[in-house]
Scaffold this motif. Structure first.
Motif, PDB file in Angstrom:
ATOM      1  N   ILE A  78      18.806 -11.815  35.806  1.00  0.00           N
ATOM      2  CA  ILE A  78      19.877 -10.931  35.368  1.00  0.00           C
ATOM      3  C   ILE A  78      21.049 -11.145  36.328  1.00  0.00           C
ATOM      4  O   ILE A  78      20.848 -11.214  37.531  1.00  0.00           O
ATOM      5  N   TYR A  79      22.247 -11.325  35.798  1.00  0.00           N
ATOM      6  CA  TYR A  79      23.404 -11.577  36.649  1.00  0.00           C
ATOM      7  C   TYR A  79      24.408 -10.448  36.525  1.00  0.00           C
ATOM      8  O   TYR A  79      24.560  -9.849  35.457  1.00  0.00           O
ATOM      9  N   GLU A  80      25.086 -10.176  37.656  1.00  0.00           N
ATOM     10  CA  GLU A  80      26.056  -9.082  37.708  1.00  0.00           C
ATOM     11  C   GLU A  80      27.471  -9.634  37.674  1.00  0.00           C
ATOM     12  O   GLU A  80      27.853 -10.414  38.537  1.00  0.00           O
ATOM     13  N   VAL A  81      28.212  -9.226  36.670  1.00  0.00           N
ATOM     14  CA  VAL A  81      29.600  -9.662  36.522  1.00  0.00           C
ATOM     15  C   VAL A  81      30.519  -8.472  36.816  1.00  0.00           C
ATOM     16  O   VAL A  81      30.225  -7.351  36.417  1.00  0.00           O
ATOM     17  N   GLU A  82      31.596  -8.747  37.551  1.00  0.00           N
ATOM     18  CA  GLU A  82      32.584  -7.697  37.842  1.00  0.00           C
ATOM     19  C   GLU A  82      33.963  -8.172  37.441  1.00  0.00           C
ATOM     20  O   GLU A  82      34.250  -9.373  37.536  1.00  0.00           O
ATOM     21  N   PHE A  83      34.801  -7.251  37.034  1.00  0.00           N
ATOM     22  CA  PHE A  83      36.179  -7.608  36.694  1.00  0.00           C
ATOM     23  C   PHE A  83      37.066  -6.376  36.777  1.00  0.00           C
ATOM     24  O   PHE A  83      36.574  -5.245  36.867  1.00  0.00           O
ATOM     25  N   LEU A  89      37.654 -11.480  38.558  1.00  0.00           N
ATOM     26  CA  LEU A  89      36.464 -11.780  37.761  1.00  0.00           C
ATOM     27  C   LEU A  89      35.461 -12.572  38.602  1.00  0.00           C
ATOM     28  O   LEU A  89      35.768 -13.679  39.038  1.00  0.00           O
ATOM     29  N   VAL A  90      34.297 -11.981  38.862  1.00  0.00           N
ATOM     30  CA  VAL A  90      33.278 -12.677  39.646  1.00  0.00           C
ATOM     31  C   VAL A  90      31.879 -12.419  39.064  1.00  0.00           C
ATOM     32  O   VAL A  90      31.644 -11.414  38.401  1.00  0.00           O
ATOM     33  N   CYS A  91      30.979 -13.353  39.349  1.00  0.00           N
ATOM     34  CA  CYS A  91      29.582 -13.230  38.920  1.00  0.00           C
ATOM     35  C   CYS A  91      28.720 -13.585  40.115  1.00  0.00           C
ATOM     36  O   CYS A  91      29.119 -14.398  40.954  1.00  0.00           O
ATOM     37  N   ASP A  92      27.531 -12.990  40.211  1.00  0.00           N
ATOM     38  CA  ASP A  92      26.679 -13.284  41.373  1.00  0.00           C
ATOM     39  C   ASP A  92      25.699 -14.433  41.117  1.00  0.00           C
ATOM     40  O   ASP A  92      24.803 -14.650  41.914  1.00  0.00           O
ATOM     41  N   CYS A  93      25.884 -15.181  40.041  1.00  0.00           N
ATOM     42  CA  CYS A  93      25.015 -16.348  39.833  1.00  0.00           C
ATOM     43  C   CYS A  93      25.428 -17.446  40.817  1.00  0.00           C
ATOM     44  O   CYS A  93      26.515 -17.395  41.382  1.00  0.00           O
ATOM     45  N   PRO A  94      24.574 -18.423  41.033  1.00  0.00           N
ATOM     46  CA  PRO A  94      24.873 -19.378  42.111  1.00  0.00           C
ATOM     47  C   PRO A  94      26.003 -20.363  41.826  1.00  0.00           C
ATOM     48  O   PRO A  94      26.368 -21.112  42.719  1.00  0.00           O
ATOM     49  N   CYS A  95      26.571 -20.368  40.619  1.00  0.00           N
ATOM     50  CA  CYS A  95      27.453 -21.504  40.332  1.00  0.00           C
ATOM     51  C   CYS A  95      28.806 -21.467  41.056  1.00  0.00           C
ATOM     52  O   CYS A  95      29.398 -22.505  41.295  1.00  0.00           O
ATOM     53  N   GLY A  96      29.301 -20.250  41.407  1.00  0.00           N
ATOM     54  CA  GLY A  96      30.489 -20.216  42.260  1.00  0.00           C
ATOM     55  C   GLY A  96      31.821 -20.451  41.572  1.00  0.00           C
ATOM     56  O   GLY A  96      32.859 -20.293  42.179  1.00  0.00           O
ATOM     57  N   TYR A  97      31.823 -20.852  40.323  1.00  0.00           N
ATOM     58  CA  TYR A  97      33.076 -20.952  39.573  1.00  0.00           C
ATOM     59  C   TYR A  97      32.970 -20.036  38.354  1.00  0.00           C
ATOM     60  O   TYR A  97      31.936 -19.399  38.147  1.00  0.00           O
ATOM     61  N   HIS A  98      34.035 -20.001  37.551  1.00  0.00           N
ATOM     62  CA  HIS A  98      33.979 -19.100  36.397  1.00  0.00           C
ATOM     63  C   HIS A  98      32.910 -19.598  35.419  1.00  0.00           C
ATOM     64  O   HIS A  98      32.956 -20.723  34.948  1.00  0.00           O
ATOM     65  N   CYS A  99      31.959 -18.723  35.123  1.00  0.00           N
ATOM     66  CA  CYS A  99      30.707 -19.163  34.496  1.00  0.00           C
ATOM     67  C   CYS A  99      30.513 -18.561  33.104  1.00  0.00           C
ATOM     68  O   CYS A  99      31.266 -17.701  32.661  1.00  0.00           O
ATOM     69  N   LYS A 100      29.435 -19.002  32.472  1.00  0.00           N
ATOM     70  CA  LYS A 100      29.114 -18.540  31.114  1.00  0.00           C
ATOM     71  C   LYS A 100      28.802 -17.043  31.071  1.00  0.00           C
ATOM     72  O   LYS A 100      29.028 -16.397  30.048  1.00  0.00           O
ATOM     73  N   HIS A 101      28.278 -16.502  32.168  1.00  0.00           N
ATOM     74  CA  HIS A 101      27.976 -15.059  32.177  1.00  0.00           C
ATOM     75  C   HIS A 101      29.264 -14.246  32.116  1.00  0.00           C
ATOM     76  O   HIS A 101      29.337 -13.218  31.447  1.00  0.00           O
ATOM     77  N   GLU A 102      30.277 -14.734  32.847  1.00  0.00           N
ATOM     78  CA  GLU A 102      31.585 -14.055  32.813  1.00  0.00           C
ATOM     79  C   GLU A 102      32.188 -14.163  31.419  1.00  0.00           C
ATOM     80  O   GLU A 102      32.713 -13.185  30.877  1.00  0.00           O
ATOM     81  N   ALA A 103      32.122 -15.355  30.830  1.00  0.00           N
ATOM     82  CA  ALA A 103      32.684 -15.560  29.488  1.00  0.00           C
ATOM     83  C   ALA A 103      31.994 -14.621  28.488  1.00  0.00           C
ATOM     84  O   ALA A 103      32.655 -13.956  27.687  1.00  0.00           O
ATOM     85  N   ALA A 104      30.669 -14.553  28.571  1.00  0.00           N
ATOM     86  CA  ALA A 104      29.916 -13.689  27.654  1.00  0.00           C
ATOM     87  C   ALA A 104      30.305 -12.224  27.846  1.00  0.00           C
ATOM     88  O   ALA A 104      30.494 -11.484  26.880  1.00  0.00           O
ATOM     89  N   ALA A 105      30.450 -11.808  29.120  1.00  0.00           N
ATOM     90  CA  ALA A 105      30.810 -10.412  29.407  1.00  0.00           C
ATOM     91  C   ALA A 105      32.183 -10.076  28.814  1.00  0.00           C
ATOM     92  O   ALA A 105      32.373  -8.996  28.238  1.00  0.00           O
ATOM     93  N   LEU A 106      33.135 -10.998  28.926  1.00  0.00           N
ATOM     94  CA  LEU A 106      34.479 -10.728  28.400  1.00  0.00           C
ATOM     95  C   LEU A 106      34.491 -10.712  26.873  1.00  0.00           C
ATOM     96  O   LEU A 106      35.210  -9.915  26.264  1.00  0.00           O
TER      97      LEU A 106
END
Ligand SMILES: [Zn+2]
Length: 270
Positions: A190-195, A205-222
């Protein structure tokens, strides 16, 4: 269309109270040794608990081999003699007690009451909730309009995977308190997205997954945020204007946790 949420009127100090702590965290601890069953393990395993008041049926998280896997408490023993060093500990319990009014919005249920299903309570369904985040966050972006998909900072591949996650209803929880938004997105974990949403623009806009750039979890959240705000604008804009807050929880997740064998549930749908 104008959303009252995500707008901070000029010269007005916005009052965004911290969400109340989940009920379960506040209950006094009762030491116990518990038997916990995990889906991947044939026999239940014993754990020592000194942080929660556990009962049979509770969903818990533990240290050791099954770290990160939700287990179910089968038995609770409060009289015991053990060597502490032989035992792994219970490190989290899902607070599944939900009372309040929800409204329907597609694959999600929405509440406009900060006390009904706050972020930390929803988080407790998926992982142990830390006392503090322990994350180092650095924001540096000018932001982009939520309505203009073309301006979103995702590569086409990431966006495509974000759309998949969104379509598969993997944004299991989303809340917006004034301008501050948070989401829980299911992936391998489960990943935590903030914006932040200010004047229709997304920033921080940040996510706590390991990828470190703007990720699919952020896109899905938006994408989920857009959908939920559109539903709210169509049906519940008056309520939101009052509350300046909403939380949306996916129906399958709500039904598997909040309605989980607990008689303590009040569900009012309108
Ligand atoms: Zn991510």
């Amino acid at each position: 269309m104008k959303f009252p949420i995500g707008f901070q009127p000029e010269g007005v100090q916005q009052d965004t109270p911290a969400p109340p702590a989940a009920v379960r965290e506040a209950a006094p601890a009762k030491e116990s040794v518990v038997l916990v069953r995990f889906p991947a393990c044939r026999i239940p395993l014993s754990y020592y608990n000194d942080r929660f008041d556990l009962r049979p049926g509770d969903i818990v998280f533990v240290e050791g081999k099954y770290e990160g896997v939700a287990g179910r408490v089968e038995k609770v023993s409060t009289s015991f003699k053990i060597r502490l060093e032989d035992y792994k500990k219970v490190v989290g319990v899902a607070d599944t007690r939900v009372r309040g009014a929800f409204r329907q919005a597609g694959g999600h249920l929405i509440t406009f009451d900060r006390a009904v299903l706050p972020y930390r309570q929803a988080l407790s369904w998926f992982r142990p909730v830390p006392e503090e985040d322990g994350f180092y966050v650095n924001y540096e972006d000018a932001g982009f309009p939520l309505k203009e998909l073309g301006a979103w900072p995702f590569s086409p591949e990431i966006m495509e995977r974000g759309v998949d996650h969104y379509s598969e209803n993997k944004v299991v929880y989303l809340c917006l308190d004034g301008t501050k938004g948070r989401a829980l997105v299911e992936g391998s974990h489960i990943y935590e997205v903030e914006f932040t949403l200010t004047e229709g623009r997304i920033s921080d806009l940040v996510c706590d997954c390991p990828c470190g750039y703007h990720c699919k979890h952020e896109a899905a959240a938006l994408l989920q945020l857009r959908e939920t705000l559109a539903v709210i604008a169509g049906r519940y804009s008056d309520i939101l204007r009052e509350s300046l807050y909403f939380a949306a929880v996916s129906k399958p997740v709500f039904f598997s946790f909040a309605m989980d064998g607990d008689a303590d549930v009040t569900l009012t749908l309108s």
